[in-house]
Design a protein around this motif. Structure first.
Motif, mmCIF file in Angstrom:
data_model
loop_
_atom_site.group_PDB
_atom_site.id
_atom_site.type_symbol
_atom_site.label_atom_id
_atom_site.label_comp_id
_atom_site.label_asym_id
_atom_site.label_seq_id
_atom_site.Cartn_x
_atom_site.Cartn_y
_atom_site.Cartn_z
ATOM 1 N N GLU A 21 0.843 -1.195 0.000
ATOM 2 C CA GLU A 21 0.000 0.000 0.000
ATOM 3 C C GLU A 21 0.877 1.243 0.000
ATOM 4 O OE1 GLU A 21 -4.017 0.873 2.194
ATOM 5 O OE2 GLU A 21 -3.102 -0.943 3.041
ATOM 6 N N ASN A 22 1.986 1.184 0.750
ATOM 7 C CA ASN A 22 2.897 2.310 0.856
ATOM 8 C C ASN A 22 4.329 1.776 0.804
ATOM 9 O OD1 ASN A 22 4.614 4.379 1.743
ATOM 10 N ND2 ASN A 22 3.010 5.312 2.968
ATOM 11 N N THR A 23 4.857 1.677 -0.396
ATOM 12 C CA THR A 23 6.205 1.134 -0.594
ATOM 13 C C THR A 23 7.254 1.988 0.083
ATOM 14 O OG1 THR A 23 5.540 0.075 -2.649
ATOM 15 C CG2 THR A 23 7.887 0.454 -2.355
ATOM 16 N N LYS A 24 7.049 3.290 0.111
ATOM 17 C CA LYS A 24 8.024 4.178 0.743
ATOM 18 C C LYS A 24 8.249 3.768 2.199
ATOM 19 C CE LYS A 24 8.925 9.096 1.438
ATOM 20 N NZ LYS A 24 8.390 10.452 1.284
ATOM 21 N N SER A 25 7.175 3.516 2.941
ATOM 22 C CA SER A 25 7.341 3.101 4.341
ATOM 23 C C SER A 25 7.840 1.660 4.434
ATOM 24 C CB SER A 25 6.049 3.294 5.135
ATOM 25 O OG SER A 25 5.061 2.393 4.714
ATOM 26 N N ARG A 41 14.117 3.771 -5.260
ATOM 27 C CA ARG A 41 12.678 4.059 -5.358
ATOM 28 C C ARG A 41 12.448 5.048 -6.483
ATOM 29 N NH1 ARG A 41 10.102 8.045 -2.735
ATOM 30 N NH2 ARG A 41 7.870 7.835 -2.803
ATOM 31 N N GLU A 62 5.083 10.654 -2.839
ATOM 32 C CA GLU A 62 4.712 9.641 -1.843
ATOM 33 C C GLU A 62 4.413 8.290 -2.481
ATOM 34 O OE1 GLU A 62 4.817 9.982 1.559
ATOM 35 O OE2 GLU A 62 5.819 11.853 1.000
ATOM 36 N N LEU A 63 4.346 8.248 -3.812
ATOM 37 C CA LEU A 63 4.011 7.020 -4.532
ATOM 38 C C LEU A 63 5.263 6.377 -5.122
ATOM 39 C CD1 LEU A 63 0.834 8.248 -6.434
ATOM 40 C CD2 LEU A 63 0.963 7.041 -4.241
ATOM 41 N N THR A 64 5.187 5.066 -5.334
ATOM 42 C CA THR A 64 6.325 4.323 -5.887
ATOM 43 C C THR A 64 5.849 3.453 -7.040
ATOM 44 O OG1 THR A 64 7.288 4.214 -3.670
ATOM 45 C CG2 THR A 64 8.192 2.717 -5.320
ATOM 46 N N ASP A 80 4.066 0.231 -5.270
ATOM 47 C CA ASP A 80 2.758 0.456 -4.677
ATOM 48 C C ASP A 80 1.709 -0.302 -5.479
ATOM 49 O OD1 ASP A 80 3.655 2.179 -2.685
ATOM 50 O OD2 ASP A 80 3.143 3.998 -3.784
ATOM 51 N N LYS A 85 -6.143 -2.248 -2.556
ATOM 52 C CA LYS A 85 -5.359 -2.727 -1.423
ATOM 53 C C LYS A 85 -4.775 -4.108 -1.722
ATOM 54 C CE LYS A 85 -5.529 -3.338 3.514
ATOM 55 N NZ LYS A 85 -6.113 -2.884 4.737
#
Length: 154
Positions: A21-25, A41, A62-64, A80, A85
């Motif tokens: 859902e959130n590749t950055k995190s 990234r 914020e997106l990947t 992402d 989901k």
């Protein structure tokens, strides 16, 4: 019916590709908990965002669209989920396997297991210990639902 199959030898790699859902995190998590290295990234361009029908006000930083990292020298790619989901599945597990003859690799694998198995949100399925086969192995599920099998084999 017998089918004769021609096998071509070529240089290939099988690289796991994970969706978050959130590749950055997720990249931050794998760096902190798993000691991931070689992290990269890529964010979507405005054109890609338009092609994916993303809202105009979305923060592209914020997106990947593609990311990746290495754990114990093994590459893993990720991105992402732009189609909703992601669903956790037990159909696929990732196995990191080292030779017991390589003491540095065994030490790195054991340190990885200790670090990961004691971190928050990780479920230990089996402790890293010597098995009847003489191998040492352990299994955990990380906070994203990814199953990791860690093995030191003869």
């Amino acid at each position: 019916m017998i089918i004769n199959e021609v096998v071509y030898l070529m240089e290939t790699e099988l690289i796991p590709y994970l969706t978050f859902e959130n590749t950055k995190s997720a990249l931050d998590y794998y760096q902190q908990i798993f000691g991931a290295t070689d992290i990269f990234r890529t964010v979507p361009t405005p054109r890609q965002a338009e092609e994916m029908s993303l809202n105009a006000d979305v923060d592209l930083n914020e997106l990947t669209v593609q990311g990746g990292f290495s754990i114990l020298g093994q590459k893993i790619f990720c991105a992402d989920s732009f189609l909703g989901k992601p669903v956790v599945s037990s159909l696929v597990s990732l196995m990191l396997q080292v030779s017991q003859k390589d003491s540095a690799a065994v030490s790195a694998l054991e340190a990885l297991y200790q670090r990961v198995s004691t971190s928050d949100g990780v479920k230990v399925i089996s402790s890293y210990e010597k098995k009847p086969t003489g191998e040492k192995a352990g299994q955990v599920v990380d906070k994203f639902g990814i199953t990791w099998i860690l093995k030191a084999v003869k």
